[in-house]
Enzyme design. Structure first.
Site, mmCIF file in Angstrom:
data_model
loop_
_atom_site.group_PDB
_atom_site.id
_atom_site.type_symbol
_atom_site.label_atom_id
_atom_site.label_comp_id
_atom_site.label_asym_id
_atom_site.label_seq_id
_atom_site.Cartn_x
_atom_site.Cartn_y
_atom_site.Cartn_z
ATOM 1 N N GLY A 46 0.834 -1.196 0.000
ATOM 2 C CA GLY A 46 0.000 0.000 0.000
ATOM 3 C C GLY A 46 0.867 1.243 0.000
ATOM 4 N N GLN A 51 3.106 10.155 0.776
ATOM 5 C CA GLN A 51 4.385 9.490 1.063
ATOM 6 C C GLN A 51 5.432 9.769 -0.017
ATOM 7 O OE1 GLN A 51 2.287 5.513 1.965
ATOM 8 N NE2 GLN A 51 4.143 5.397 3.186
ATOM 9 N N CYS A 93 5.234 0.005 7.149
ATOM 10 C CA CYS A 93 4.987 1.243 6.410
ATOM 11 C C CYS A 93 6.241 1.579 5.617
ATOM 12 C CB CYS A 93 4.664 2.384 7.385
ATOM 13 S SG CYS A 93 4.322 3.946 6.562
ATOM 14 N N LEU A 94 6.083 1.868 4.332
ATOM 15 C CA LEU A 94 7.253 2.196 3.510
ATOM 16 C C LEU A 94 7.944 3.465 4.006
ATOM 17 C CD1 LEU A 94 5.862 1.255 -0.013
ATOM 18 C CD2 LEU A 94 7.837 0.203 1.119
ATOM 19 N N HIS A 135 -4.966 1.962 6.909
ATOM 20 C CA HIS A 135 -3.614 2.489 7.145
ATOM 21 C C HIS A 135 -3.303 3.615 6.149
ATOM 22 C CE1 HIS A 135 0.911 1.800 7.785
ATOM 23 N NE2 HIS A 135 0.881 2.506 6.678
ATOM 24 N N HIS A 139 -2.853 8.028 6.327
ATOM 25 C CA HIS A 139 -1.790 8.888 5.778
ATOM 26 C C HIS A 139 -2.360 10.186 5.222
ATOM 27 C CE1 HIS A 139 2.009 6.710 5.983
ATOM 28 N NE2 HIS A 139 1.452 5.598 5.528
HETATM 29 C C1 QAP Z 1 0.754 -0.744 4.896
HETATM 30 O O1 QAP Z 1 2.987 -0.931 4.117
HETATM 31 C C2 QAP Z 1 0.529 -2.022 5.644
HETATM 32 O O2 QAP Z 1 9.586 -1.882 6.700
HETATM 33 C C3 QAP Z 1 1.640 -0.847 3.685
HETATM 34 O O3 QAP Z 1 11.571 -2.616 5.046
HETATM 35 C C4 QAP Z 1 1.487 -3.037 5.694
HETATM 36 O O4 QAP Z 1 3.631 -1.874 2.214
HETATM 37 C C5 QAP Z 1 -0.622 -2.199 6.334
HETATM 38 C C6 QAP Z 1 7.650 -2.362 3.662
HETATM 39 C C7 QAP Z 1 1.245 -4.206 6.409
HETATM 40 C C8 QAP Z 1 -0.871 -3.353 7.031
HETATM 41 C C9 QAP Z 1 0.056 -4.353 7.053
HETATM 42 C C10 QAP Z 1 7.985 -2.073 4.966
HETATM 43 C C11 QAP Z 1 8.655 -2.741 2.803
HETATM 44 C C12 QAP Z 1 6.287 -2.237 3.172
HETATM 45 C C13 QAP Z 1 9.292 -2.170 5.422
HETATM 46 C C14 QAP Z 1 3.930 -1.528 3.322
HETATM 47 C C15 QAP Z 1 10.291 -2.541 4.545
HETATM 48 C C16 QAP Z 1 9.985 -2.837 3.236
HETATM 49 C C17 QAP Z 1 5.285 -1.668 3.877
HETATM 50 CO CO CO Z 2 2.273 3.713 5.637
#
Ligand code: QAP
Ligand code: CO
Length: 166
Positions: A46, A51, A93-94, A135, A139
């Site tokens: 997501g 962002q 979270c990216l 989520h 943002h």
């Molecule tokens: C939101 O987040 C989300 O730490 C989207 O090193 C994620 O795509 C909501 C990501 C999971 C609920 C559950 C995070 C990639 C990606 C990191 C993401 C990373 C590489 C996060």
């Molecule tokens: Co996020």
């Protein structure tokens, strides 16, 4: 299509409230494609426009295994269908790379949004998609997953990410 730079916490831009989308033109389609491409590049599920530093109410999501189900939500609004049904999920979270924290959210929600043509749509997402849309919609209101955890934990994540940036 362009891979964009993702802002990281505690960048103040991530605290802005994003503006409603009113122009459903080719620029919006380009922005949606950039969001999807950037999300896929960094293995996300997501991403919200703010962002990548764009102050507009548009988010993308794809929880499928291999870029199979891109979702685009313009001006998303969340209606909680059952206040009593909540669930916890270890969210990432990216904009907060390397950190995962449990966030408890409603599990039964309805998303009203517009598509890229400006038409109104509604979905009742199941499971993880519902978590991701909540989520990402956070943002758009300047809210981050770290706002759901203790301030001690939040400060620790903040200082670690600031040190990584130097
Ligand atoms: C939101 O987040 C989300 O730490 C989207 O090193 C994620 O795509 C909501 C990501 C999971 C609920 C559950 C995070 C990639 C990606 C990191 C993401 C990373 C590489 C996060
Ligand atoms: Co996020």
């Amino acid at each position: 299509m362009t891979i964009r730079k993702i802002l990281t916490f505690p960048d103040p831009k991530l605290r802005e409230v994003a503006k409603e989308v009113t122009n459903f033109d080719s620029n919006l389609k380009e922005l949606a494609n950039d969001l999807l491409e950037t999300m896929y590049e960094f293995k996300g599920i997501g991403l919200a426009a703010i962002q990548i530093g764009v102050n507009k109410r548009i988010i993308v999501a794809d929880i499928s295994d291999e870029k199979q189900e891109p979702h685009i939500f313009v001006n998303p609004k969340i209606k909680v269908l059952n206040e009593n049904k909540k669930g916890g999920y270890d969210e990432g979270c990216l904009s907060i790379p390397g950190f995962y924290e449990e966030v408890i959210r409603p599990t039964q929600v309805e998303i009203s949004f517009q598509n890229l043509s400006g038409e109104n749509e509604k979905i009742i997402p199941e499971g993880l998609l519902g978590v991701v849309v909540q989520h990402e919609t956070d943002h758009l209101d300047g809210k981050l997953m770290v706002d759901y955890i203790s301030s001690v934990k939040r400060q620790r994540i903040r200082s670690k990410l600031l040190k990584l940036k130097k």
